[in-house]
Enzyme design. Structure first.
Site, short mmCIF file in Angstrom:
data_model
loop_
_atom_site.label_atom_id
_atom_site.label_comp_id
_atom_site.label_asym_id
_atom_site.label_seq_id
_atom_site.Cartn_x
_atom_site.Cartn_y
_atom_site.Cartn_z
N ASP A 138 2.60 1.47 -3.74
CA ASP A 138 1.27 1.85 -3.27
C ASP A 138 0.57 2.72 -4.31
OD1 ASP A 138 -0.87 2.08 -1.53
OD2 ASP A 138 0.38 2.47 0.22
N GLU A 182 -0.53 -2.45 -5.62
CA GLU A 182 -1.84 -2.26 -4.98
C GLU A 182 -2.87 -1.80 -6.00
OE1 GLU A 182 -2.06 -0.86 -1.11
OE2 GLU A 182 -0.01 -1.43 -0.59
N TRP A 183 -2.57 -2.01 -7.24
CA TRP A 183 -3.39 -1.58 -8.37
C TRP A 183 -4.87 -1.97 -8.22
CZ3 TRP A 183 -0.93 -2.82 -13.82
CH2 TRP A 183 -1.83 -2.59 -14.84
N PRO A 184 -5.20 -3.26 -8.02
CA PRO A 184 -6.64 -3.60 -7.93
C PRO A 184 -7.35 -2.94 -6.74
CG PRO A 184 -5.30 -5.58 -8.21
CD PRO A 184 -4.35 -4.46 -7.91
N LEU A 185 -6.64 -2.77 -5.65
CA LEU A 185 -7.25 -2.17 -4.46
C LEU A 185 -7.83 -0.80 -4.78
CD1 LEU A 185 -7.60 -1.32 -1.41
CD2 LEU A 185 -5.13 -1.09 -1.33
N TYR A 186 -7.11 0.00 -5.60
CA TYR A 186 -7.56 1.35 -5.90
C TYR A 186 -8.62 1.38 -7.00
CZ TYR A 186 -4.05 3.05 -2.69
OH TYR A 186 -3.33 3.29 -1.55
N ASP A 208 -6.03 -2.10 4.11
CA ASP A 208 -4.99 -2.57 5.04
C ASP A 208 -5.55 -3.47 6.15
OD1 ASP A 208 -3.32 -0.97 3.59
OD2 ASP A 208 -2.82 0.39 5.24
#
Ligand code: NAG
Ligand code: NAG
Ligand code: NAG
Length: 408
Positions: free
Chosen positions: A160, A193-197, A221
């Site tokens: 995460d 979850e790199w691109p999400l952040y 999520d």
């Protein structure tokens, strides 16, 4: 019918442009399994909620069910722990440790149990200083943590991005953990979850993400609701030109867990999630209670024909080709020139609506030129027989439901 030449042709338009995937030989098709988060969250009170708290008992229960109820046979192999398994502090040698009350045997013993049943074990950590729920993060400890996971016998890491600090640290942390896992010599799937952040803050370098991760989340999520499933469809199609080309064997966009078998989705909405996650080449990580799941949800999740769309060895991700009048048509190229097609009725009022699917709409009008064989996989199995590209297929689709077809 052999349309192999089509994939060659389309390759120039839609396929990964020499994107390098993480070279660990893993996740050549989207990983399938079970992940505790959406259904069990961060329940740490085992006195109040003994059957559902995050504990070794919960994972042993699920491991038993995955084997005895046909989930493993259907392809669901990874049993994955999410946040809240950790003790609040590292040990005296700075190693992570599981909560001693909820995981009295430790993760190694749980991994042995899971492996003895033919399953693989997934675990959760965070690139930043803390996990999202405030447990110790991996920042500054990437090598020690990778080594610890390898010694325990972990097979997948969900990594995460909470408390990452700066984007430079976030990116550096993902690269470092990926290389640290590689150095352990153990084959461990890395789910990022790199691109999400980064989304909305900077342009995401997906070729680089794919170089270090086996899969990655792009959006927030999922929840147990139709609104959330719809949002994933809308967000994915809105950026499909960016995210579809980078998907392929070893590299997957992750639209998050399957919530089928819980409380929030109607039958038609469950069909839509299963159909679209298969079209999107999504990792199939269920988050539900395998000890108590409706028979029809179980049959849907274990549907071999649908799973074979998801697991298609070509590894091309599907995309939306048409949207009008509350209908959406998505297609996914499959191996040997076959095609999967999903037609969703996004209207949420009234009864079944008719959609005349013109086969010339599909695959840039290059499908069924000399007739092809059409099979409906969802909501029920049905053969339509041979059609050609001048044919119109009349479909009746329920509100918020989907018809999934395969064209060979
Ligand atoms: C580590 O990376 C090398 C080179 O990319 C690759 O050949 C090897 O299989 C990797 N090892 C593991 C355990 O992932
Ligand atoms: C994206 O990452 C790749 C691989 O690490 C690199 O070669 C390329 O220059 C990067 N692209 C941009 C626009 O930064
Ligand atoms: C295509 O199918 C239609 C009936 O659905 C038929 O009338 C027509 O002759 C077929 N065309 C070809 C080229 O096979």
């Amino acid at each position: 019918m052999d349309y192999a030449w089509l994939s060659v042709l389309l390759g120039t338009v839609l396929w990964p442009q020499g994107a390098q995937s993480l070279q660990n030989g893993l996740a050549l098709t989207p990983p399938m399994g079970w992940l505790h988060w959406e259904r069990f969250l961060c329940e740490t009170n085992c006195e109040r909620n003994p059957k559902n708290c995050i504990s070794e008992q919960l994972f042993m229960d699920m491991a038993d069910k995955m084997v005895s109820e046909g989930w493993l046979d259907a392809g669901y192999q990874y049993l994955c722990i999410d946040d809240c398994w950790l003790a609040p502090e590292r040990d005296e040698k700075n190693r992570l440790q599981a909560d001693p009350v909820r995981f009295p045997g430790g993760i190694k013993k749980l991994a042995d149990y899971v492996h003895s049943r033919g399953l693989l074990l997934g675990i959760y950590e965070d690139v930043g200083s803390k996990t999202c729920e405030g447990f110790p993060g991996s920042q500054g400890y990437y090598d020690i943590d990778a080594q610890t996971f390898a010694e325990w016998g972990v097979d997948l890491l969900k990594f995460d991005g909470c408390y990452y600090g700066t984007l430079d640290k976030l990116e550096d942390g993902y690269r470092q953990m990926s290389m640290a896992l590689n150095r352990t010599g153990r084959k461990i799937v890395l789910s990022c979850e790199w691109p999400l952040y980064e989304r909305g803050i900077k342009k995401i370098n997906y070729s680089e993400v794919a170089e270090y991760c086996n899969s990655w989340r792009n959006f927030g999520d999922i929840t147990d609701s139709w609104g959330s499933v719809k949002a994933v469809m809308d967000l994915s199609s809105a950026v499909q030109e960016e995210i579809v080309p980078v998907a392929g064997p070893g590299s997957w966009n992750d639209p998050d867990m399957l919530v089928i078998g819980n409380f929030g989705l109607s039958w038609n909405q469950q069909v839509t999630q299963m159909a679209l996650w298969s079209i999107m080449a999504a990792p199939l990580m269920m988050s539900n209670d395998l000890r108590d799941i409706p028979a029809e949800s179980k049959a849907l999740l274990q549907d071999k024909n649908v799973i074979s769309i998801n697991q298609d060895p070509l590894g091309a991700q599907g995309y939306r080709v048409f949207k009008a009048d509350y209908f959406e048509v998505w297609e996914r190229p499959l191996i040997k020139g076959s095609l999967a097609v999903a037609v969703t009725n996004r209207n949420e009022i009234g009864g079944p609506r008719n959609f005349l699917l013109s086969l010339s709409l599909l695959w840039e009008d290059r499908v069924c030129q000399n007739s092809c064989f059409i099979t409906q996989l969802l909501p029920s199995f049905q053969k339509y027989g041979h059609l050609n590209d001048t044919s119109l297929l009349s479909l009746w689709i329920n509100p918020s439901g989907t018809i999934l077809l395969r064209i060979d």
